[in-house]
Design a protein around this motif. Structure first.
Motif, mmCIF file in Angstrom:
data_model
loop_
_atom_site.group_PDB
_atom_site.id
_atom_site.type_symbol
_atom_site.label_atom_id
_atom_site.label_comp_id
_atom_site.label_asym_id
_atom_site.label_seq_id
_atom_site.Cartn_x
_atom_site.Cartn_y
_atom_site.Cartn_z
ATOM 1 N N GLU A 115 0.826 -1.210 0.000
ATOM 2 C CA GLU A 115 0.000 0.000 0.000
ATOM 3 C C GLU A 115 0.861 1.262 0.000
ATOM 4 O O GLU A 115 0.327 2.371 0.091
ATOM 5 C CB GLU A 115 -0.943 -0.002 1.204
ATOM 6 N N ALA A 116 2.164 1.113 -0.096
ATOM 7 C CA ALA A 116 3.047 2.279 -0.135
ATOM 8 C C ALA A 116 2.764 3.091 -1.401
ATOM 9 O O ALA A 116 2.804 2.544 -2.510
ATOM 10 C CB ALA A 116 4.503 1.834 -0.107
ATOM 11 N N PRO A 117 2.472 4.391 -1.279
ATOM 12 C CA PRO A 117 2.057 5.177 -2.443
ATOM 13 C C PRO A 117 3.192 5.716 -3.309
ATOM 14 O O PRO A 117 2.940 6.248 -4.383
ATOM 15 C CB PRO A 117 1.287 6.336 -1.807
ATOM 16 N N TYR A 118 4.431 5.585 -2.848
ATOM 17 C CA TYR A 118 5.567 6.167 -3.578
ATOM 18 C C TYR A 118 6.633 5.112 -3.827
ATOM 19 O O TYR A 118 6.799 4.170 -3.044
ATOM 20 C CB TYR A 118 6.183 7.326 -2.797
ATOM 21 N N TYR A 127 22.218 6.558 -9.441
ATOM 22 C CA TYR A 127 21.111 7.402 -9.880
ATOM 23 C C TYR A 127 19.834 6.904 -9.236
ATOM 24 O O TYR A 127 19.657 5.699 -9.004
ATOM 25 C CB TYR A 127 20.971 7.342 -11.404
ATOM 26 N N GLU A 128 18.925 7.821 -8.964
ATOM 27 C CA GLU A 128 17.611 7.440 -8.479
ATOM 28 C C GLU A 128 16.603 8.506 -8.895
ATOM 29 O O GLU A 128 16.942 9.679 -9.068
ATOM 30 C CB GLU A 128 17.603 7.279 -6.951
ATOM 31 N N THR A 129 15.366 8.064 -9.108
ATOM 32 C CA THR A 129 14.278 8.994 -9.409
ATOM 33 C C THR A 129 13.011 8.502 -8.745
ATOM 34 O O THR A 129 12.751 7.291 -8.699
ATOM 35 C CB THR A 129 14.082 9.167 -10.930
ATOM 36 N N ASN A 130 12.228 9.428 -8.206
ATOM 37 C CA ASN A 130 11.013 9.070 -7.480
ATOM 38 C C ASN A 130 9.799 9.141 -8.395
ATOM 39 O O ASN A 130 9.658 10.051 -9.209
ATOM 40 C CB ASN A 130 10.826 9.971 -6.258
ATOM 41 N N VAL A 131 8.909 8.153 -8.262
ATOM 42 C CA VAL A 131 7.695 8.078 -9.070
ATOM 43 C C VAL A 131 6.559 7.569 -8.181
ATOM 44 O O VAL A 131 6.717 6.540 -7.514
ATOM 45 C CB VAL A 131 7.859 7.120 -10.270
ATOM 46 N N PRO A 132 5.410 8.245 -8.159
ATOM 47 C CA PRO A 132 4.269 7.708 -7.414
ATOM 48 C C PRO A 132 3.825 6.360 -7.991
ATOM 49 O O PRO A 132 3.882 6.147 -9.210
ATOM 50 C CB PRO A 132 3.186 8.775 -7.609
ATOM 51 N N LEU A 133 3.380 5.476 -7.130
ATOM 52 C CA LEU A 133 2.927 4.161 -7.575
ATOM 53 C C LEU A 133 1.844 4.283 -8.636
ATOM 54 O O LEU A 133 1.836 3.534 -9.622
ATOM 55 C CB LEU A 133 2.405 3.366 -6.379
ATOM 56 N N LYS A 134 0.927 5.225 -8.494
ATOM 57 C CA LYS A 134 -0.185 5.363 -9.439
ATOM 58 C C LYS A 134 0.312 5.630 -10.859
ATOM 59 O O LYS A 134 -0.360 5.265 -11.835
ATOM 60 C CB LYS A 134 -1.142 6.469 -8.996
ATOM 61 N N PHE A 180 9.806 0.689 -2.280
ATOM 62 C CA PHE A 180 8.460 1.135 -1.934
ATOM 63 C C PHE A 180 8.553 2.030 -0.699
ATOM 64 O O PHE A 180 9.194 1.664 0.292
ATOM 65 C CB PHE A 180 7.553 -0.065 -1.672
ATOM 66 N N MET A 181 7.870 3.193 -0.748
ATOM 67 C CA MET A 181 8.024 4.185 0.315
ATOM 68 C C MET A 181 6.657 4.696 0.775
ATOM 69 O O MET A 181 5.757 4.917 -0.032
ATOM 70 C CB MET A 181 8.854 5.378 -0.184
ATOM 71 N N THR A 182 6.509 4.912 2.084
ATOM 72 C CA THR A 182 5.277 5.481 2.625
ATOM 73 C C THR A 182 5.235 6.986 2.445
ATOM 74 O O THR A 182 4.153 7.582 2.421
ATOM 75 C CB THR A 182 5.129 5.144 4.113
ATOM 76 N N GLU A 183 6.390 7.628 2.310
ATOM 77 C CA GLU A 183 6.468 9.068 2.088
ATOM 78 C C GLU A 183 7.377 9.341 0.888
ATOM 79 O O GLU A 183 8.331 8.607 0.644
ATOM 80 C CB GLU A 183 7.012 9.785 3.324
#
Length: 224
Positions: A115-118, A127-134, A180-183
């Motif tokens: 259920e982690a949204p991020y 390298y890293e890049t953040n993307v919302p799960l949706k 998977f991240m909660t924030e």
């Protein structure tokens, strides 16, 4: 701030490349130009791999850590996706064709119900890049092939992310981990002046102030 964001703000829009075929006009985001090239842009050196040792790691909030080999990934359902891609440096390429595993099919195959949204996409080199799960539950693809051929190392072999509806820096090359991240947490370019969301049709290129139309850096880059 990383110097690239500042360079992109100050550069000129390409002129000769700006011709738009009428049938493609509605598919071109503002401030972009179509190109038949496939420019090669990335930070750092192109990594080399021993595929016997290559793995993709899935880990993070509410998730039992999983590690996939390349052979295991190739046994999952494969999808071919045709889509337009849009780079923050102002080039767009129409009807590109990618083959790989849809992100949602990966979750289904592994029984992942986090259920982690991020998510944070971890890639070589550092390298890293953040993307919302949706944003990954639609057409997003873990791609190993382009136009029916294995990806070249410069374009992300052995595995890259493809998220067609976001600027292409979110489609990280050489991915090795999915966290998977909660924030939410900012990634490399997001920490260095680029927009956190990266919607091309809203011109979400940079964080901070409104910017004029720039950019011709991609014209001078290596390309296929």
């Amino acid at each position: 701030m990383h110097s690239k964001a500042e360079r992109l703000k100050g550069m000129k829009t390409p002129g000769a490349a700006a011709a738009v075929k009428p049938e493609l006009a509605h598919r071109l985001p503002p401030g972009q130009v179509w190109t038949d090239r496939f420019p090669i842009l990335h930070e750092g050196e192109v990594p080399q791999y021993d595929m016997a040792e290559w793995t993709l790691r899935l880990f993070g909030a509410g998730l039992e850590e999983r590690t996939l080999t390349y052979a295991e990934l190739m046994k999952l359902p494969q999808t071919t996706l045709r889509c337009d891609i849009h780079c923050v440096t102002r080039w767009s390429k129409a009807d590109t064709q990618w083959t790989g595993v849809r992100f949602r099919d990966l979750l289904e195959a592994l029984g992942i119900r986090s259920e982690a949204p991020y998510l944070m996409i971890h890639a070589d080199t550092d390298y890293e890049t953040n993307v919302p799960l949706k944003d990954l539950l639609g057409d997003a693809l873990l791609a190993h092939s382009y136009n029916g051929e294995q990806l070249t190392p410069k374009h992300g072999w052995p595995l890259r992310l493809v998220v067609p509806h976001l600027y292409f820096w979110k489609s990280a090359k050489w991915i090795r981990g999915i966290e998977f991240m909660t924030e939410d947490r900012t990634g490399f370019w997001e920490r260095n002046g680029f927009h956190n969301t990266a919607d091309p049709f809203r011109e979400e290129r940079f964080s901070g102030e409104e910017l004029p139309i720039p950019e011709d850096e991609w014209v001078h880059k290596d390309y296929d």
